[in-house]
Design a protein around this motif. Structure first.
Motif, PDB file in Angstrom:
ATOM      1  N   LYS A  12     -49.407  46.044 -41.883  1.00  0.00           N
ATOM      2  CA  LYS A  12     -48.446  45.692 -40.824  1.00  0.00           C
ATOM      3  C   LYS A  12     -49.014  44.601 -39.933  1.00  0.00           C
ATOM      4  O   LYS A  12     -50.225  44.472 -39.759  1.00  0.00           O
ATOM      5  CB  LYS A  12     -48.133  46.919 -39.957  1.00  0.00           C
ATOM      6  CG  LYS A  12     -47.407  48.037 -40.658  1.00  0.00           C
ATOM      7  CD  LYS A  12     -47.127  49.175 -39.674  1.00  0.00           C
ATOM      8  CE  LYS A  12     -46.383  50.322 -40.344  1.00  0.00           C
ATOM      9  NZ  LYS A  12     -46.109  51.434 -39.390  1.00  0.00           N
ATOM     10  N   TRP A  13     -48.093  43.853 -39.356  1.00  0.00           N
ATOM     11  CA  TRP A  13     -48.477  42.936 -38.287  1.00  0.00           C
ATOM     12  C   TRP A  13     -48.649  43.746 -37.008  1.00  0.00           C
ATOM     13  O   TRP A  13     -48.168  44.881 -36.916  1.00  0.00           O
ATOM     14  CB  TRP A  13     -47.415  41.850 -38.110  1.00  0.00           C
ATOM     15  CG  TRP A  13     -47.261  40.989 -39.320  1.00  0.00           C
ATOM     16  CD1 TRP A  13     -46.240  41.007 -40.226  1.00  0.00           C
ATOM     17  CD2 TRP A  13     -48.186  39.998 -39.796  1.00  0.00           C
ATOM     18  NE1 TRP A  13     -46.456  40.106 -41.224  1.00  0.00           N
ATOM     19  CE2 TRP A  13     -47.648  39.466 -40.988  1.00  0.00           C
ATOM     20  CE3 TRP A  13     -49.408  39.514 -39.329  1.00  0.00           C
ATOM     21  CZ2 TRP A  13     -48.298  38.466 -41.708  1.00  0.00           C
ATOM     22  CZ3 TRP A  13     -50.052  38.517 -40.047  1.00  0.00           C
ATOM     23  CH2 TRP A  13     -49.503  38.008 -41.228  1.00  0.00           C
ATOM     24  N   HIS A  14     -49.308  43.150 -36.049  1.00  0.00           N
ATOM     25  CA  HIS A  14     -49.604  43.885 -34.817  1.00  0.00           C
ATOM     26  C   HIS A  14     -48.350  44.257 -34.025  1.00  0.00           C
ATOM     27  O   HIS A  14     -48.420  45.112 -33.136  1.00  0.00           O
ATOM     28  CB  HIS A  14     -50.558  43.073 -33.937  1.00  0.00           C
ATOM     29  CG  HIS A  14     -51.914  42.897 -34.546  1.00  0.00           C
ATOM     30  ND1 HIS A  14     -52.793  41.903 -34.162  1.00  0.00           N
ATOM     31  CD2 HIS A  14     -52.545  43.594 -35.525  1.00  0.00           C
ATOM     32  CE1 HIS A  14     -53.900  41.998 -34.886  1.00  0.00           C
ATOM     33  NE2 HIS A  14     -53.773  43.016 -35.713  1.00  0.00           N
ATOM     34  N   ASP A  15     -47.221  43.620 -34.346  1.00  0.00           N
ATOM     35  CA  ASP A  15     -45.972  44.001 -33.671  1.00  0.00           C
ATOM     36  C   ASP A  15     -45.194  45.046 -34.466  1.00  0.00           C
ATOM     37  O   ASP A  15     -44.067  45.394 -34.111  1.00  0.00           O
ATOM     38  CB  ASP A  15     -45.092  42.773 -33.426  1.00  0.00           C
ATOM     39  CG  ASP A  15     -44.658  42.067 -34.711  1.00  0.00           C
ATOM     40  OD1 ASP A  15     -45.045  42.535 -35.808  1.00  0.00           O
ATOM     41  OD2 ASP A  15     -43.940  41.053 -34.614  1.00  0.00           O
ATOM     42  N   GLY A  16     -45.792  45.551 -35.547  1.00  0.00           N
ATOM     43  CA  GLY A  16     -45.171  46.606 -36.314  1.00  0.00           C
ATOM     44  C   GLY A  16     -44.379  46.143 -37.527  1.00  0.00           C
ATOM     45  O   GLY A  16     -43.987  46.958 -38.367  1.00  0.00           O
ATOM     46  N   GLU A  17     -44.125  44.843 -37.642  1.00  0.00           N
ATOM     47  CA  GLU A  17     -43.401  44.316 -38.800  1.00  0.00           C
ATOM     48  C   GLU A  17     -44.279  44.420 -40.049  1.00  0.00           C
ATOM     49  O   GLU A  17     -45.507  44.268 -39.971  1.00  0.00           O
ATOM     50  CB  GLU A  17     -43.000  42.856 -38.566  1.00  0.00           C
ATOM     51  CG  GLU A  17     -41.950  42.652 -37.489  1.00  0.00           C
ATOM     52  CD  GLU A  17     -40.597  43.180 -37.915  1.00  0.00           C
ATOM     53  OE1 GLU A  17     -40.206  42.973 -39.081  1.00  0.00           O
ATOM     54  OE2 GLU A  17     -39.923  43.808 -37.075  1.00  0.00           O
TER      55      GLU A  17
END
Length: 582
Positions: free
Chosen positions: A103-108
């Protein structure tokens, strides 16, 4: 008896209230923070395009951004964002299967679209650490499978691109027209084990927070901080930091005080940069004469106090698995140096060579550049000045900040410059990169920009594109031999570097065989902070957290629960005893 029961209940209630009040404080105290000392401080914003183009800048960035593959302490490549991969020589194609839980740090979610986007974006906006001329395009097969088509065979692909190119989040970067100006929302958001928290350019400090949902498991520490300090070793001794480089003569003392000291391999070289656009530096005979005038052992004895070794004139580290066994050497011989200079039309007058009535004078730029970007007091300039003046070359020694020297070298505003860099223990592509200005790449202060030897250029072509291991090794060996004859630059020595860390901080730091990414010889590999999940790529975050202790933030309540149970048992016993009494 009623008084006993009332007192017991009050005691239980008091314990519960105290635990409720203390648990947040205990949990906060249980957070694990590691602080790393650094003399320089500012290595640029920790973003792919904004970090400074030396190893420490890349290291600051790599905690935030992941690559497709990586290296651990002893091997590479191993899985990082890619769980597995294969190469098809018939198609000249690499297929990577990505971790589905990344995941990316923004949750995506991290997907194959992000990989394909990164390649397209970096082909349009060249990224200094990776050249993608050999890559034609990337094709998305499914959300977690990407196929990378090569325009030509490229032997260093896995380390140079797969293990060095930071993957960018498409949903953030697709609207970024100029990456050099991008410092807005999302500029420092990656999918690595740590999230960006703060960078203070003035104070030279960096702060990172653990990414709870990292696909290889939550990091074993909660916070990572770089601290600028004038004396890293003293800061470590005083408990201000947990990890720092130390002076060679303090190694035994630091070990006696309980610190773990690690000795680095010789993957960094101090070298003499040469401006080939100026006479007589454009002449191979003069450059060879410089080598005979230089006493490498004197640098090791005086600059390093014996903690190092003379460098190979073929640039690749003599400790690398790629080191040629037949690199030409230039034993110290000042008389031979004078003789060779004389053949170029120079005449010795009052101890100085002259030509057409003008003395042979060269400016030498020096700075405090050291291993891992750590500034070190410079004695090299004075040593070189004395050696070259002994053979009749007048030297103008000019001391400047490292970044100023780098700028002058890039702009070719210099004669000679003492500089240094790592990556000489990794893939031998470094020999090509440090000789020729790679098309499409940013000018490097470590690149000689030497394109005068057709023989060397042909060997570089084989070094870069020969996929047969035996044939490539033969080309690499011969390229070093020719480099040592042509001397685009002159390597002086390899310093032995030492780092020390406090074992109580809970991190076992290590040097990476061949260096981090494409060869950075700094013992700050992010795998040291991830735990066992980094070794196999299969452990779950829950498993890693249990093994490292990060899932135990609720454990401070456990002793309290035990106390409550004991008190409850005590009250029950008192009730039973009271019922037995007449």
């Amino acid at each position: 008896m009623k008084r006993i029961l009332i007192a017991s209940v009050i005691l239980i209630a008091s314990v519960i209230m105290c635990l409720c009040l203390l648990t947040p404080a205990i949990s906060a105290a249980a957070e694990r923070e590691v602080r790393i000392a650094d003399k320089t401080g500012d290595w640029g914003n920790p973003s792919p395009y904004l970090s400074y183009a030396r190893g420490p800048g890349y290291v600051r960035m790599h905690f935030i951004f992941d690559t497709l593959v990586w290296k651990n302490e002893t091997a590479g490549p191993i899985p990082l964002l890619a769980e597995d991969w294969e190469y098809s020589p018939e198609e000249d194609v690499y297929v990577f299967n990505l971790a589905e839980n990344a995941k990316w740090h923004d949750g995506e979610p991290v997907t194959a679209d992000d990989v394909a986007f990164t390649i397209a974006y970096m082909k349009e906006h060249p990224y200094g650490w990776v050249v993608l001329d050999s890559v034609d395009r990337a094709e998305v097969i499914d959300p977690h499978t990407v196929k990378i088509y090569m325009s030509s065979p490229y032997a260093p692909f896995m380390e140079d691109i797969g293990g060095t190119m930071p993957i960018l989040p498409e949903h953030i970067w697709k609207n970024v027209a100029n990456p050099m100006d991008f410092v807005g929302d999302g500029a420092f958001m990656g999918c690595g084990p740590f999230k960006y928290a703060d960078f203070n350019k003035e104070h030279g400090t960096y702060r990172y927070e653990a990414f709870d949902e990292y696909h290889l498991g939550r990091p074993i520490i909660d916070r990572l901080i770089y601290v600028k300090t004038g004396d890293p070793q003293m800061a470590l001794q005083n408990g201000e930091v947990d990890f720092a480089d130390v002076k060679p003569d303090m190694v035994d003392t630091m070990r006696a005080r309980g610190f773990v000291v690690i000795e680095g391999p010789h993957y960094w070289n101090k070298k003499l940069m040469i401006n080939h656009n100026r006479e007589p530096l454009d002449n191979i005979v003069f450059r060879q004469a410089l080598c005979y005038a230089i006493n490498q052992d004197e640098f090791v004895d005086k600059s390093l106090r014996g903690h190092g070794k003379p460098a190979s004139y073929g640039l690749i580290s003599s400790e690398s698995v790629w080191a040629s066994p037949n690199v030409p050497n230039y034993p110290y011989n000042p008389d031979k140096a004078k003789e060779m200079i004389s053949t170029l039309g120079y005449v010795m007058e009052d101890g100085v060579f002259t030509k057409d009535g003008k003395p042979l004078e060269l400016q030498v730029l020096i700075s405090m550049i050291g291993v891992g970007g750590q500034p070190t007091p410079d004695r090299d300039g004075e040593i070189l000045k004395n050696q070259l003046e002994k053979v009749g070359i007048r030297i103008d020694l000019t001391s400047l900040d490292t970044k100023v020297v780098d700028t002058k070298v890039v702009n070719q505003d210099f004669d000679l410059a003492i500089s240094g860099h790592g990556a000489i223990g990794g893939d031998p592509k470094i020999l090509y990169e440090m000789t020729i200005q790679v098309p499409g790449s940013k000018p490097s202060p470590n690149t000689a920009r030497y394109n005068e030897s057709e023989e060397l250029n042909n060997l570089f072509d084989d070094l870069m594109h020969e996929m047969d291991p035996a044939k490539r090794r033969a080309a690499v060996y011969e390229a070093q031999n020719v480099y040592a004859r042509e001397l685009p630059a002159i390597s002086l020595y390899y310093p032995t570097s030492y780092y020390a860390y406090d074992p109580d901080a809970g991190v076992e730091w290590f040097y990476t065989i061949g260096g981090i990414a494409k060869g950075i010889p700094i013992p700050q590999n992010k795998f040291a902070l991830i735990g066992d999940g980094a070794s196999t790529g299969v452990e779950t975050a829950e498993t890693t957290a249990i093994e490292t202790g990060t899932a135990a933030q609720s454990t401070p309540i456990a002793p309290g629960l035990a106390m409550i149970a004991i008190l409850m048992a005590f009250v029950t016993l008192q009730i039973k005893l009271s019922k037995r009494k007449p």
